[in-house]
Design a protein around this motif. Structure first.
Motif, PDB file in Angstrom:
ATOM      1  N   HIS A 166       0.582  -0.993   0.120  1.00 15.84           N
ATOM      2  CA  HIS A 166       0.257  -0.138  -0.113  1.00 15.84           C
ATOM      3  C   HIS A 166       1.297   1.014   0.176  1.00 15.84           C
ATOM      4  O   HIS A 166       0.508   2.158  -0.804  1.00 15.84           O
ATOM      5  N   ASP A 167       1.588   1.649   0.961  1.00 17.00           N
ATOM      6  CA  ASP A 167       2.416   2.318   0.899  1.00 17.00           C
ATOM      7  C   ASP A 167       3.335   2.769  -0.449  1.00 17.00           C
ATOM      8  O   ASP A 167       3.626   3.873  -0.421  1.00 17.00           O
ATOM      9  N   SER A 168       4.078   2.277  -0.611  1.00 16.38           N
ATOM     10  CA  SER A 168       4.606   2.133  -0.965  1.00 16.38           C
ATOM     11  C   SER A 168       4.012   2.319  -2.881  1.00 16.38           C
ATOM     12  O   SER A 168       5.022   3.266  -4.315  1.00 16.38           O
ATOM     13  N   ALA A 169       3.074   2.117  -3.067  1.00 13.63           N
ATOM     14  CA  ALA A 169       2.035   2.130  -4.530  1.00 13.63           C
ATOM     15  C   ALA A 169       2.280   3.689  -4.223  1.00 13.63           C
ATOM     16  O   ALA A 169       1.595   4.727  -4.766  1.00 13.63           O
ATOM     17  N   ILE A 170       1.100   4.595  -2.966  1.00 11.04           N
ATOM     18  CA  ILE A 170       1.142   5.343  -3.175  1.00 11.04           C
ATOM     19  C   ILE A 170       2.770   6.330  -3.263  1.00 11.04           C
ATOM     20  O   ILE A 170       2.436   7.741  -3.526  1.00 11.04           O
ATOM     21  N   ALA A 171       3.568   6.476  -2.051  1.00  5.49           N
ATOM     22  CA  ALA A 171       4.510   7.077  -2.681  1.00  5.49           C
ATOM     23  C   ALA A 171       4.934   6.791  -4.119  1.00  5.49           C
ATOM     24  O   ALA A 171       5.290   8.081  -4.548  1.00  5.49           O
ATOM     25  N   SER A 172       4.969   5.795  -4.694  1.00  5.00           N
ATOM     26  CA  SER A 172       5.368   6.097  -5.566  1.00  5.00           C
ATOM     27  C   SER A 172       4.773   7.156  -6.808  1.00  5.00           C
ATOM     28  O   SER A 172       4.755   7.686  -8.134  1.00  5.00           O
ATOM     29  N   ALA A 173       3.396   6.806  -6.615  1.00  4.84           N
ATOM     30  CA  ALA A 173       2.488   7.833  -7.240  1.00  4.84           C
ATOM     31  C   ALA A 173       2.767   9.239  -7.142  1.00  4.84           C
ATOM     32  O   ALA A 173       3.125   9.899  -7.617  1.00  4.84           O
ATOM     33  N   ALA A 174       2.399   9.641  -6.120  1.00  2.00           N
ATOM     34  CA  ALA A 174       2.747  10.558  -5.105  1.00  2.00           C
ATOM     35  C   ALA A 174       4.378  11.064  -5.832  1.00  2.00           C
ATOM     36  O   ALA A 174       4.540  12.572  -5.833  1.00  2.00           O
ATOM     37  N   SER A 175       5.434  10.795  -5.726  1.00  2.00           N
ATOM     38  CA  SER A 175       6.517  11.176  -6.355  1.00  2.00           C
ATOM     39  C   SER A 175       6.314  11.612  -7.319  1.00  2.00           C
ATOM     40  O   SER A 175       7.151  12.627  -7.807  1.00  2.00           O
TER      41      SER A 175
END
Lengths: 429, 429
Positions: B130-139
């Motif tokens: 979850h958290d990496s999917a969000i961070a990857s998009a946010a980046s």
């Protein structure tokens, strides 16, 4: 993890509260409505879920000392004092959990002072947008799976707390079991599961792994047969467990082809009652594609917890009516170029023909639509004067989902993209 | 909400534990690896997030009396007794939070007995996926936004607890602020927000609403100007707040065209310092499309919390090595048709040229790859003998994200679909 839910909300609700308290408008009686402007692209219906969780969250929506300390840098003293005493005292009506919904269905109607109702915006939207997205996807999967059970096993693909809500929403929408133990603990969702590839790899041979599993879990267990060679694993599995082996699980490869091969092998070995479970990136389309294969159950993970392409519902929470200074309720709505809302308090019924088949979602603006005799009213009381009155067992929501789907036109079973299966009609206003 | 995290896991981990305890293999020293087989389709890099949350969750991973009561119907007495005493005593290494990742990056390496390590599978995967999917998009969003701040405001579009993790992950990936108050409370993420359309509609006129907001929140506030007519609202806003008005927010319509019109109007009114914030279904492509518009900040909601089309990462957690009966560690891997894994313990470094630009993700199988002199080792100790040693302030992860991106080839800035910006090389084994 805080024992309260009051900070699971957006900063601007608190600053709006502060400004409204200062200007004297915070006390104005207000009606907020939670609704979808549309279904996800191509979907023919949606499923309401999250009702029970929203009611639980509402009861814990209060500001404790730790919450207020955080907010000391966000809002002023009078607002903090107001929050310290906060308890929701308003009324809420809504679609019952498991119900089908369509564009503009008024899923929640919240009536309270502006101050009380505005604070619930984010919490209610989070729960409804998430849980209904999952239930809506799950419902299509169970619909196409027919009598074959669907097993929810997507916890690892979503946030650890969202996973629990996913298991709950999937159960409402007809899933037989979940892998999630917290869902078992909190909501009584039945759980199931046996072993992963790591268990086979832990042992010095597949046979040793199968013997260990059967010795501990019994011959009725499900053996995972695709770690090395499927045909060999099936042979060894039946040798170890006997023809009473409960099931085998396939988690890779061409599942349709493999299922036929494994069924033939199991039958040849005399294990005619051994079931075949398949898992591996299934969605409603893959399930439909396996309808002719000798498959006895579907394990669904990623595509369930991500809403099968639609991880959120796009529900919004809008002020639709509020008091003026004379105490009269007036309808209000945003009027700029797009994202237009329809002002006024809403009522709703599902119009049905004499045979009981749904014909339309009828939404009354400002007054309840007239029941033609075969119709069904959709708004039920959930909260009265701040007291939760709409709580029900999870199985009631599951039964309602089943009944609501049975009453929709047969086109609901089409997996292809299309329009909502019944039209939404606005009346009155 | 349970005070423990031990039930945020899958049923089969407990049944595997039971079978392994009975067969005597549970004690075998094991190495599990959490890794991606690929990046989301078309993405050029991923961002690791969830490390700090995983460490927090690990410390609360124990089975209390309530948890054991639930499991009494799931596993046998010896297993319950083992669980009652459970504390993780193993070692964990991993990529530090905020780091970039590529296909097969060994994001976590967990070494413990099989019994201890297998139990962490679902919890670690949930948090990382979850958290990496969000961070990857946010980046990607902050990368394309450049110096203009991005504001996270997606809480209402995702599960209420996932929302808190989204705000945290977005902050790591360069977002300036979030709307989520629980993220402020738990993680110190800066929050912001002012008002919604409901606040304007609550008042008898837009002017009264603006006066109420400015009186309470000051002239530096952000006025929402698209409830009725944007041009009129901007005029009234400057009249009410003066030319020192902080910002206006546009939440509908053609944002690029509107931003130009509003900028011209603000400048003509003398409000040359008033900023323009835009919100309304933005993603990295919409942000890129607004690069030439006079926009001062982006509010991102739905597309952030749903990972901009990729709500999960597809990380898996696989047994890659374990003891045999002689106490020797042996590499293991699934060997059937697809979803093949590479056995053996992994090490990793980022190969860099003399100028410090990343050239490859080098993964050593069974031994650490040799540093050419300019390379950077990627695995850091997170847990030693059950004790968390890898905790760090959130701002350290945020700084690492920024540094990790700066060292990647310039092609990382391309929003178009393409290959990973550096290749993954396996060595040794």
């Amino acid at each position: 993890m805080s024992p309260t839910t009051a900070l699971l909300t957006d900063h601007y609700e608190l600053t709006m509260l502060q400004a409204a308290l200062k200007s004297g408008t915070a006390h104005r009686r207000s009606v907020f409505e939670l609704f979808p402007r549309r279904l996800p692209e191509g979907r023919r219906y949606g499923v309401v879920a999250g009702v029970g969780r929203a009611l639980d969250a509402l009861e814990r929506f209060r500001f404790d000392a730790a919450d207020l300390a955080v907010l000391a840098d966000v809002v002023d003293e009078p607002t903090l004092a107001w929050l310290a005493d906060f308890r929701f005292t308003g009324d809420v009506w809504g679609y019952a959990e498991g119900e089908a919904y369509f564009p503009y269905s008024p899923l929640l109607v919240v009536e309270a002072s502006f101050a009380e109702a505005v604070l619930l915006e984010t919490l209610f939207l989070s729960i409804y947008n998430h849980d209904s997205a999952i239930a809506s996807a799950a419902s299509r999967m169970t619909l196409v799976a027919g009598d074959r059970p669907c097993i929810e096993m997507g916890s690892r693909r979503t946030h650890e707390e969202a996973a629990v809500a996913c298991a709950r929403a999937a159960y409402i929408a007809g899933f037989a079991t979940s892998s999630n133990l917290a869902a078992r603990s909190r909501y009584g969702v039945p759980t199931a599961g046996t072993s992963a590839h790591s268990f086979t790899l832990l042992h010095d041979s597949e046979e040793e792994a199968f013997r260990a599993q059967v010795a501990s879990l019994g011959t009725g267990t499900t053996l995972l047969v695709d770690t090395y060679d499927v045909a060999e694993a099936v042979r060894v599995g039946v040798e170890v467990a006997g023809t009473g082996l409960g099931a085998v699980r396939l988690d890779s490869g061409d599942l349709g082809v493999l299922a036929h091969e494994v069924r033939a092998e199991l039958d040849a070995l005399g294990a005619t009652g051994t079931r075949i479970l398949v898992t591996s990136d299934l969605d409603e389309f893959a399930i439909a594609g396996l309808a002719a294969a000798p498959v006895d159950g579907y394990g669904v993970g990623t595509q369930l917890v991500t809403g099968s392409g639609h991880p959120t519902c796009g529900f919004v929470y809008k002020l639709v009516a509020r008091e003026d200074d004379a105490g009269t309720m007036v309808a209000v709505a945003k009027r700029s170029k797009d994202k237009i809302s329809i002002g006024g308090r809403k009522y709703a019924l599902r119009r049905r023909d004499a045979a009981g088949t749904a014909e339309a979602e009828v939404i009354g603006i400002g007054e309840a639509p007239v029941d033609d005799g075969d119709d069904r009213s959709l708004l039920v009381p959930l909260v009265e004067g701040g007291r939760v009155v709409g709580r029900e067992p999870l199985d009631a929501a599951r039964a309602r989902h089943s009944a609501a789907l049975a009453e929709l036109p047969v086109a609901v079973q089409q997996m292809s993209r299309g329009e909502a299966v019944i039209p939404t009609l606005h009346v009155g206003g």
